[in-house]
Scaffold this motif. Structure first.
Motif, PDB file in Angstrom:
ATOM      1  N   PRO A  34      36.677  22.992   3.261  1.00 43.60           N
ATOM      2  CA  PRO A  34      36.873  24.441   3.142  1.00 43.60           C
ATOM      3  C   PRO A  34      36.298  25.005   1.852  1.00 43.60           C
ATOM      4  O   PRO A  34      35.867  26.162   1.818  1.00 43.60           O
ATOM      5  CB  PRO A  34      38.391  24.630   3.207  1.00 43.60           C
ATOM      6  N   GLY A  38      45.177   6.759   5.495  1.00 48.68           N
ATOM      7  CA  GLY A  38      44.813   8.171   5.510  1.00 48.68           C
ATOM      8  C   GLY A  38      44.703   8.746   4.112  1.00 48.68           C
ATOM      9  O   GLY A  38      44.755   8.027   3.113  1.00 48.68           O
ATOM     10  N   ALA A  39      44.539  10.078   4.060  1.00 53.18           N
ATOM     11  CA  ALA A  39      44.391  10.772   2.785  1.00 53.18           C
ATOM     12  C   ALA A  39      44.871  12.199   2.952  1.00 53.18           C
ATOM     13  O   ALA A  39      45.004  12.699   4.075  1.00 53.18           O
ATOM     14  CB  ALA A  39      42.931  10.755   2.331  1.00 53.18           C
ATOM     15  N   LEU A  40      45.155  12.842   1.812  1.00 57.21           N
ATOM     16  CA  LEU A  40      45.575  14.245   1.819  1.00 57.21           C
ATOM     17  C   LEU A  40      44.487  15.067   1.166  1.00 57.21           C
ATOM     18  O   LEU A  40      44.086  14.767   0.035  1.00 57.21           O
ATOM     19  CB  LEU A  40      46.885  14.416   1.045  1.00 57.21           C
ATOM     20  N   VAL A  41      43.973  16.065   1.879  1.00 57.64           N
ATOM     21  CA  VAL A  41      42.889  16.874   1.340  1.00 57.64           C
ATOM     22  C   VAL A  41      43.303  18.342   1.289  1.00 57.64           C
ATOM     23  O   VAL A  41      44.369  18.722   1.761  1.00 57.64           O
ATOM     24  CB  VAL A  41      41.586  16.703   2.165  1.00 57.64           C
ATOM     25  N   ARG A  42      42.400  19.145   0.727  1.00 57.37           N
ATOM     26  CA  ARG A  42      42.646  20.579   0.516  1.00 57.37           C
ATOM     27  C   ARG A  42      43.086  21.271   1.806  1.00 57.37           C
ATOM     28  O   ARG A  42      42.515  21.039   2.865  1.00 57.37           O
ATOM     29  CB  ARG A  42      41.340  21.209  -0.009  1.00 57.37           C
ATOM     30  N   ASN A  43      44.093  22.131   1.709  1.00 57.82           N
ATOM     31  CA  ASN A  43      44.544  22.905   2.871  1.00 57.82           C
ATOM     32  C   ASN A  43      43.367  23.668   3.480  1.00 57.82           C
ATOM     33  O   ASN A  43      42.528  24.190   2.742  1.00 57.82           O
ATOM     34  CB  ASN A  43      45.621  23.921   2.463  1.00 57.82           C
ATOM     35  N   THR A  44      43.333  23.776   4.799  1.00 60.57           N
ATOM     36  CA  THR A  44      42.198  24.451   5.442  1.00 60.57           C
ATOM     37  C   THR A  44      42.038  25.882   4.948  1.00 60.57           C
ATOM     38  O   THR A  44      40.937  26.365   4.792  1.00 60.57           O
ATOM     39  CB  THR A  44      42.345  24.475   6.977  1.00 60.57           C
ATOM     40  N   VAL A  62      44.610  13.656   6.710  1.00 61.35           N
ATOM     41  CA  VAL A  62      43.445  13.271   7.505  1.00 61.35           C
ATOM     42  C   VAL A  62      43.339  11.748   7.582  1.00 61.35           C
ATOM     43  O   VAL A  62      43.779  11.040   6.682  1.00 61.35           O
ATOM     44  CB  VAL A  62      42.106  13.817   6.925  1.00 61.35           C
ATOM     45  N   VAL A  83      38.333   6.939   2.540  1.00 61.49           N
ATOM     46  CA  VAL A  83      38.917   7.610   3.704  1.00 61.49           C
ATOM     47  C   VAL A  83      38.274   8.980   3.926  1.00 61.49           C
ATOM     48  O   VAL A  83      38.041   9.397   5.049  1.00 61.49           O
ATOM     49  CB  VAL A  83      40.449   7.776   3.543  1.00 61.49           C
ATOM     50  N   LEU A 126      40.414  13.644 -11.040  1.00 62.87           N
ATOM     51  CA  LEU A 126      39.655  12.806 -10.101  1.00 62.87           C
ATOM     52  C   LEU A 126      40.004  13.177  -8.660  1.00 62.87           C
ATOM     53  O   LEU A 126      39.200  13.777  -7.974  1.00 62.87           O
ATOM     54  CB  LEU A 126      39.888  11.319 -10.377  1.00 62.87           C
ATOM     55  N   ARG A 127      41.175  12.783  -8.172  1.00 61.13           N
ATOM     56  CA  ARG A 127      41.717  13.227  -6.883  1.00 61.13           C
ATOM     57  C   ARG A 127      43.232  13.201  -7.049  1.00 61.13           C
ATOM     58  O   ARG A 127      43.753  12.415  -7.837  1.00 61.13           O
ATOM     59  CB  ARG A 127      41.357  12.259  -5.743  1.00 61.13           C
ATOM     60  N   LEU A 181      42.635  27.034   2.086  1.00 58.93           N
ATOM     61  CA  LEU A 181      42.390  27.014   0.642  1.00 58.93           C
ATOM     62  C   LEU A 181      43.535  27.579  -0.184  1.00 58.93           C
ATOM     63  O   LEU A 181      43.436  27.696  -1.395  1.00 58.93           O
ATOM     64  CB  LEU A 181      41.090  27.774   0.282  1.00 58.93           C
ATOM     65  N   GLU A 232      46.658   6.668  -1.974  1.00 57.09           N
ATOM     66  CA  GLU A 232      45.626   6.203  -2.903  1.00 57.09           C
ATOM     67  C   GLU A 232      45.870   4.743  -3.299  1.00 57.09           C
ATOM     68  O   GLU A 232      44.931   4.016  -3.589  1.00 57.09           O
ATOM     69  CB  GLU A 232      45.592   7.088  -4.156  1.00 57.09           C
ATOM     70  N   ARG A 278      46.822  18.516   3.557  1.00 54.68           N
ATOM     71  CA  ARG A 278      46.266  18.325   4.898  1.00 54.68           C
ATOM     72  C   ARG A 278      46.018  16.835   5.135  1.00 54.68           C
ATOM     73  O   ARG A 278      45.091  16.248   4.560  1.00 54.68           O
ATOM     74  CB  ARG A 278      44.964  19.113   5.011  1.00 54.68           C
TER      75      ARG A 278
END
Lengths: 226, 78
Positions: free
Chosen positions: B14, A101-107, A149, B65, A58-59, A109, A95, A147
Motif C-alpha cells: 500500500p 507468516g508475517a505482519l505487514v502494513r495495514n491495507t 500474510v 516471508v 528494520l521491521r 495505511l 520474526e 495485516r
C-alpha cells in the motif's frame, strides 16, 4: 504456590504494565523480564507484550527477535513452555520463527485503534482452553502493521491444522488474509494475536473482561500440569 | 556491499501504491507501479564470504516471508 508468568520489556515496549496486570488479575505472579536477560527466572510461561520494540527499526519485531532474552524464550517454547505474543509481541514471535507468516502494513495505511469482535476458532490451545469454541470476544485492536500474510500453502496448513486461533468477526479492517487475527504453533502452546486481550480485563479500563480468558486459560493449564 | 530489499510482488504494497498515486497528482504519467523497499550499504572486510553475506540478508535484513532481496558487491568507499 501460584504460577509465575514472565512479561518481557524491550526498549519501546508499551503494554508490559497492562500485561503484568492481566497476569495478576488471572491469579498468577507476574515476573518482569528485561530484553538483556538470558535467564528466564524459572517462569512457567511468557507474555511478549505490545508496543514498538526498538522503535520498529528494520521491521516491526525484527530487532527484538534477535535480542538476548529471546534465545531462551525460543528454546523454552520449543520444549513446550506456553508463550503469548500480543501485537508487537506477535510480530516478534513471527520474526523469531516461533510462528509462521508475517505482519505487514495495514491495507488502508491507517493506524487502527478501536474495539473489535473476534471469534475464538480454536479453544484447545494453552491460551484459549477456557473459552467455548466459536465464542465471540471484544478486545481493542491498535496497530499500523497488523495485516497477517503468509503464502497460500501456509494459510491452508494453518486452517487445516486448526491453528487459526482468532478470526475477526467482520472483514479484517487491516486486510489480514482470511481475516486471521491470531494463530498458534503446532503444539498449541505458542499463540500470537494482533488485538489486545490485556486491555480488556476490567470494565473500568476496557471494553469488558473478555480478554482475561487468555490469562486464566494458561493458568488452568499450568495448574493442571503441576 | 549493497543489499536491496523489496516487498514481494505478490504481497500488496500500500505504501508503493500511495507513492504511485502521488505521482499522478504531480502530473507524471506512465508510471505503472511502485514498490517501496530498503537499501542497505554495508562496509565489510574481505574475509566475509558470499555465504555469510547471504545469511545476513536472509536472516536479518530481509524477511523471506514478505520480502525479496539482492546482494551485490560494490565499492562503497568514496
Amino acid at each position: 504456590m501460584s504460577a509465575r508468568i514472565g512479561v518481557i520489556t524491550f526498549p519501546g515496549t508499551l503494554d508490559d504494565v497492562d500485561a503484568a496486570r492481566a497476569v495478576r488479575y488471572a491469579g498468577a505472579e507476574a515476573v518482569g523480564l528485561w530484553h538483556r536477560d538470558t535467564d528466564l527466572q524459572s517462569v512457567d510461561a511468557v507474555v511478549v507484550p505490545g508496543g514498538f520494540s526498538y522503535g520498529d527499526y528494520l521491521r516491526a519485531g525484527a530487532i527484538a527477535a534477535q535480542s538476548p532474552v529471546m534465545g531462551p524464550v525460543v528454546e523454552a517454547a520449543r520444549r513446550g513452555m506456553p508463550v503469548l505474543g500480543i501485537c508487537n509481541g506477535f510480530q516478534i514471535l513471527c520474526e523469531a520463527g516461533l510462528l509462521p507468516g508475517a505482519l505487514v502494513r495495514n491495507t488502508g495505511l491507517r493506524f487502527i485503534c478501536r474495539e473489535i469482535r473476534l471469534r475464538v476458532e480454536n479453544a484447545d490451545t494453552a491460551w484459549t482452553a477456557g473459552f467455548e469454541p466459536g465464542a465471540a470476544i471484544t478486545v481493542p485492536l491498535k496497530s499500523g502493521e497488523g495485516r497477517f500474510v503468509a503464502d497460500e500453502a501456509t494459510l491452508d496448513r494453518l486452517e487445516g491444522e486448526g491453528r487459526v486461533v482468532f478470526r475477526y468477526a467482520e472483514p479484517a479492517p487491516n486486510g489480514a488474509l482470511r481475516d486471521i487475527a491470531g494463530i498458534c504453533s503446532t503444539d498449541g502452546r505458542v499463540v500470537g494475536l494482533m488485538p489486545h486481550p490485556e486491555h480488556a480485563i476490567d470494565p473500568l479500563t476496557g471494553p469488558g473482561v473478555d480478554g482475561l480468558g487468555l490469562f486464566t486459560s494458561v493458568l488452568g493449564r499450568l495448574t493442571a500440569a503441576a | 556491499m549493497i543489499v536491496d530489499v523489496l516487498p514481494k510482488a505478490e504481497i500488496l504494497d500500500p505504501q508503493g501504491q500511495a507513492v504511485a498515486r502521488a505521482m499522478g497528482r504531480l502530473g507524471v504519467s506512465g508510471v505503472a507501479d511502485v514498490r517501496q523497499g530498503k537499501h542497505f550499504v554495508l562496509e565489510v572486510d574481505d574475509s566475509v564470504d558470499d555465504a555469510e553475506l547471504e545469511r545476513i540478508a536472509e536472516s536479518l535484513l530481509a524477511n523471506p516471508v514478505m520480502e525479496e532481496w539482492v546482494v551485490r558487491r560494490e565499492n562503497t568507499q568514496p
